[in-house]
Design a protein around this motif. Structure first.
Motif, PDB file in Angstrom:
ATOM      1  N   GLY A 218       5.558   3.691  -5.331  1.00 39.50           N
ATOM      2  CA  GLY A 218       4.388   2.948  -4.895  1.00 39.50           C
ATOM      3  C   GLY A 218       3.161   3.812  -4.729  1.00 39.50           C
ATOM      4  O   GLY A 218       2.102   3.317  -4.358  1.00 39.50           O
ATOM      5  N   PHE A 219       3.295   5.101  -5.027  1.00 35.92           N
ATOM      6  CA  PHE A 219       2.171   6.023  -4.874  1.00 35.92           C
ATOM      7  C   PHE A 219       1.009   5.610  -5.776  1.00 35.92           C
ATOM      8  O   PHE A 219      -0.165   5.780  -5.402  1.00 35.92           O
ATOM      9  N   ASP A 220       1.314   5.058  -6.951  1.00 41.62           N
ATOM     10  CA  ASP A 220       0.251   4.602  -7.846  1.00 41.62           C
ATOM     11  C   ASP A 220      -0.503   3.414  -7.267  1.00 41.62           C
ATOM     12  O   ASP A 220      -1.721   3.297  -7.428  1.00 41.62           O
ATOM     13  N   LYS A 221       0.213   2.528  -6.558  1.00 39.88           N
ATOM     14  CA  LYS A 221      -0.443   1.380  -5.918  1.00 39.88           C
ATOM     15  C   LYS A 221      -1.340   1.859  -4.780  1.00 39.88           C
ATOM     16  O   LYS A 221      -2.443   1.349  -4.572  1.00 39.88           O
ATOM     17  N   TRP A 222      -0.834   2.841  -4.036  1.00 40.38           N
ATOM     18  CA  TRP A 222      -1.666   3.419  -2.971  1.00 40.38           C
ATOM     19  C   TRP A 222      -2.913   4.072  -3.569  1.00 40.38           C
ATOM     20  O   TRP A 222      -4.020   3.900  -3.041  1.00 40.38           O
ATOM     21  N   TRP A 223      -2.750   4.819  -4.664  1.00 35.58           N
ATOM     22  CA  TRP A 223      -3.897   5.481  -5.281  1.00 35.58           C
ATOM     23  C   TRP A 223      -4.920   4.453  -5.758  1.00 35.58           C
ATOM     24  O   TRP A 223      -6.132   4.638  -5.574  1.00 35.58           O
ATOM     25  N   ALA A 224      -4.439   3.376  -6.349  1.00 34.43           N
ATOM     26  CA  ALA A 224      -5.352   2.324  -6.809  1.00 34.43           C
ATOM     27  C   ALA A 224      -6.144   1.744  -5.643  1.00 34.43           C
ATOM     28  O   ALA A 224      -7.341   1.452  -5.771  1.00 34.43           O
ATOM     29  N   PHE A 225      -5.488   1.587  -4.484  1.00 33.52           N
ATOM     30  CA  PHE A 225      -6.194   1.069  -3.308  1.00 33.52           C
ATOM     31  C   PHE A 225      -7.291   2.030  -2.870  1.00 33.52           C
ATOM     32  O   PHE A 225      -8.396   1.608  -2.519  1.00 33.52           O
ATOM     33  N   THR A 226      -7.003   3.335  -2.876  1.00 32.16           N
ATOM     34  CA  THR A 226      -8.016   4.312  -2.452  1.00 32.16           C
ATOM     35  C   THR A 226      -9.200   4.339  -3.414  1.00 32.16           C
ATOM     36  O   THR A 226     -10.346   4.496  -2.987  1.00 32.16           O
ATOM     37  N   VAL A 227      -8.942   4.163  -4.708  1.00 31.94           N
ATOM     38  CA  VAL A 227     -10.021   4.165  -5.691  1.00 31.94           C
ATOM     39  C   VAL A 227     -10.874   2.914  -5.549  1.00 31.94           C
ATOM     40  O   VAL A 227     -12.108   2.975  -5.520  1.00 31.94           O
ATOM     41  N   GLU A 228     -10.229   1.764  -5.450  1.00 32.68           N
ATOM     42  CA  GLU A 228     -10.959   0.503  -5.374  1.00 32.68           C
ATOM     43  C   GLU A 228     -11.773   0.384  -4.092  1.00 32.68           C
ATOM     44  O   GLU A 228     -12.805  -0.291  -4.079  1.00 32.68           O
ATOM     45  N   ASN A 229     -11.327   1.038  -3.028  1.00 34.66           N
ATOM     46  CA  ASN A 229     -12.009   0.929  -1.741  1.00 34.66           C
ATOM     47  C   ASN A 229     -12.765   2.194  -1.350  1.00 34.66           C
ATOM     48  O   ASN A 229     -13.190   2.321  -0.207  1.00 34.66           O
ATOM     49  N   ASN A 230     -12.898   3.120  -2.311  1.00 35.45           N
ATOM     50  CA  ASN A 230     -13.671   4.335  -2.101  1.00 35.45           C
ATOM     51  C   ASN A 230     -13.227   5.068  -0.836  1.00 35.45           C
ATOM     52  O   ASN A 230     -14.039   5.446   0.014  1.00 35.45           O
ATOM     53  N   VAL A 231     -11.914   5.290  -0.715  1.00 34.93           N
ATOM     54  CA  VAL A 231     -11.360   6.023   0.426  1.00 34.93           C
ATOM     55  C   VAL A 231     -11.563   7.515   0.185  1.00 34.93           C
ATOM     56  O   VAL A 231     -11.107   8.057  -0.829  1.00 34.93           O
TER      57      VAL A 231
END
Length: 677
Positions: A218-231
């Motif tokens: 699920g690390f890729d899903k977490w990474w996608a969340f950080t990119v989409e939300n500018n974390v």
């Protein structure tokens, strides 16, 4: 050694005593003792000499393999195989020569490898002894020109010494310590921001480098969340690794059993994630538990946006109750959670007599240089008498419990979560120059511990802060001057009376009435009588008029820190609580760290706060830090940032409790790639 003759008890005792002495000695001492105690039989020596002369073999001295022996009477007897023993000796000598050559070659290779190794100063990274160690990034070389490490583990910043996270002021320096602390902090922050991963592939590599294992599924899903939300700072999640590392030594079956047991506690609530849905349940009476219903709702709201990406799992969270059940056979006390070489474990030898708090002695002044190192209670036994959470406590040492808590010290094995109490998005605030109040503000209740005459409550942090900043007795304060010119800190230091300094600089009071105190023994009455309480509550708009605000721990973490940062005031923060954002915020850039004894408070105020008697104070720098702190809170402490942290924590948690942890590792593929900008 294989003789069939039995020895007397006296002889055996003497030989055993001599053997013990030899074993306890150094190699050199053993050799000397053997030479001094060896008595050669003169009959054997003469016979051996005559035999050697007859055989004309001058190349070898007598050895256990020589072709001459004698019986117990001293009479010589001819060996049955002299050629055989001589051959064995020559073979042994040849092998020794070969092994010697190989040893020299190996040593040479090792030296060449050491000389060719990259000069990455990993030794500078210093974690607490009870925590697993993670390495710093090597993408950008650290700027260490102004910071040198000495052999004893201490370092210097400028010409000030740093040990265990505390900068000890050199009174003969011509450079103010806060200037070098701010400069060093800016370099550290710039380096941290610059080294962050830009792609999923880089994030996976950085994860493996830091933690020596693959990321969780699920690390890729977490990474996608950080990119989409500018974390921001996607690599800075070391706190999760610190918290979970001890549980990898527990089998998944045993860990799941402990989770079930923890869920039955009257001081926890449970979150269940199933097919993307999150529910909660608890066994405590929510009517008698503060935030008993609200906290589960807050935690569900935090992870609901990403619940569909989380595996099914059970999560137990602490409500902060204190378990009074003590096992009389258990090992108790905070020192037992520390290394035996630490100051806290050896606190009986801790010398208070020579301690100078820096309020009136310039050679006793010190500042926080590394907040994580300062929070290491094992190296700072003085904190045991300065914080209400520690004063008089002798907690039971237990196996780590798989419970997520909203607050803890560095000695607690809880898994750190994120509290959402008092979190705000932040609204408009006055400009720095429009704030008319230049005193240091603090308002709050007297929480920190339970107050009664059986404990030393007068040493707790909030009571000491009120007492110090409302002091009306005699006394003198010595502060470092921000305007030194070419003078040393000692030469330029300024003095003021304690009452005058408080009247000019401090607006610090309790609110309401005494809480958490014993009425029967008169403690509540004493607190109300002896400590300053404000009349009425201060409104939000009135508080925004202050340039400087103190934040200090209460019963646990300070829930108001987020709100204070967004206010745009310069925040002086005193805490011993690591939080989820500790690795993601920079002291001296976003806020001013203060020691728990507050001995550095007046010096920090003198450095930043200008006045008629202190016109050279760094007002522009104070505004810069206040503005940076507000901007950090608005961009790094959003709901999305908190969700990203819990997202990654729960992915790690799902792998940890899985019956086959290796099967829950993440495998990178280029088609998963998303790039941060």
């Amino acid at each position: 050694m294989f003789s069939g003759r039995r020895k007397s008890a006296t002889v055996l005792v003497e030989e055993a005593s001599f053997a013990n002495d030899i074993q306890s000695s150094s190699a050199e001492y053993k050799h000397r003792m053997q030479l001094e105690t060896y008595q050669r039989d003169p009959v054997k020596a003469a016979a051996a000499s005559r035999l050697a002369e007859r055989q004309r073999t001058p190349s070898f001295n007598l050895t256990p393999f020589d072709p001459v022996d004698s019986d117990d009477s001293g009479k010589l007897k001819r060996s049955q195989a002299p050629a055989y023993h001589l051959l064995r000796l020559r073979i042994l000598t040849s092998w020794r020569q070969i092994l010697g050559v190989l040893g020299l070659a190996g040593a040479l290779v090792l030296v060449l490898q050491i000389l060719a190794a990259p000069a990455d100063n990993i030794a500078e990274w210093n974690q607490w002894p009870q925590e697993p160690k993670t390495e710093p990034s090597i993408r950008v070389n650290r700027k260490i020109s102004a910071k040198a490490r000495s052999r004893d583990g201490a370092s210097t910043l400028g010409d000030h010494k740093i040990a265990n996270g505390i900068l000890q002021v050199n009174p003969d320096s011509t450079v103010h310590p806060l200037r070098v602390l701010v400069q060093s902090a800016q370099e550290q922050w710039d380096e941290k921001v610059a080294r962050q991963s830009k792609t999923l592939h880089e994030a996976v590599k950085e994860y493996k480098r830091r933690y020596h294992q693959n990321p969780p599924q699920g690390f890729d899903k977490w990474w996608a969340f950080t990119v989409e939300n500018n974390v921001h700072l996607p690599d800075e999640y070391d706190q999760i690794y610190r918290d979970l590392a001890p549980f990898y030594s527990v089998s998944p079956a045993k860990l799941n059993h402990r989770i079930k047991e923890a869920a039955k506690s009257l001081r926890t609530f449970t979150l269940e994630i199933s097919e993307g849905h999150v529910t909660s349940h608890h066994v405590y009476d929510s009517k008698v538990v503060e935030s008993g219903e609200e906290r589960p709702k807050h935690q569900i709201a935090l992870i609901q946006p990403i619940a569909q990406h989380l595996p099914d799992m059970t999560i137990v969270m602490s409500e902060g109750f204190i378990d009074d059940d003590i096992d009389p056979d258990a090992v108790n006390g905070y020192p037992w959670a520390c290394p035996i070489s630490s100051p806290l474990f050896n606190s009986a030898r801790y010398n208070k007599a020579n301690h100078k708090d820096g309020l009136s002695a310039i050679d006793g002044k010190s500042f926080v240089a590394d907040i994580r190192e300062y929070m290491n209670i094992c190296n700072h036994p003085e904190l045991m008498e300065q914080h209400g959470l520690l004063i008089g406590k002798n907690p039971q040492m237990q196996s780590p419990s798989p419970v997520i808590s909203l607050s803890k010290t560095a000695l607690h094995a809880d898994i750190l979560g994120i509290p959402t109490e008092q979190w705000v998005e932040g609204g408009p605030v006055p400009a720095w120059q429009d704030r008319k109040q230049d005193k240091v503000l603090w308002r709050g209740s007297n929480t920190a511990m339970h107050y009664d005459e059986t404990v030393s409550w007068r040493g707790s942090q909030r009571v000491r802060l009120i007492n110090m900043t409302n002091h009306i007795g005699a006394g003198e304060l010595v502060t470092l001057s921000p305007d030194q010119g070419k003078k040393t800190l000692r030469e330029s230091a300024k003095s003021n009376t304690w009452p005058a300094a408080n009247a000019e600089q401090m607006d610090v009071k309790f609110t309401g009435k005494p809480l958490q105190c014993d009425k029967n023994d008169g403690t509540c009455e004493r607190i109300a009588r002896d400590y300053a309480f404000a009349h009425g509550r201060m409104g939000h708009e009135e508080a925004l008029a202050y340039k400087y605000v103190i934040d200090v721990d209460g019963n646990a973490w300070s829930a108001r820190f987020n709100r204070l940062l967004t206010s745009g005031s310069l925040i002086f923060k005193a805490t011993i609580m690591p939080e989820w954002y500790t690795d993601r915020i920079q002291p001296w850039i976003h806020y001013v760290p203060i020691k728990m004894d507050f001995s550095d408070l007046y010096d920090a105020v003198a450095f930043f706060r200008p006045s008629s008697t202190n016109p050279a104070a760094e007002d522009a720098l104070a505004e810069k830090i206040a503005s940076a702190g507000r901007q950090w809170a608005l961009t790094h402490w959003r709901r999305e940032d908190m969700t990203a942290y819990m997202f990654r924590l729960y992915l790690e948690w799902a792998r940890l409790i899985s019956s086959d942890r290796k099967s829950k590792d993440f495998v990178y593929s280029p088609d998963m790639e998303m790039r941060r900008h």
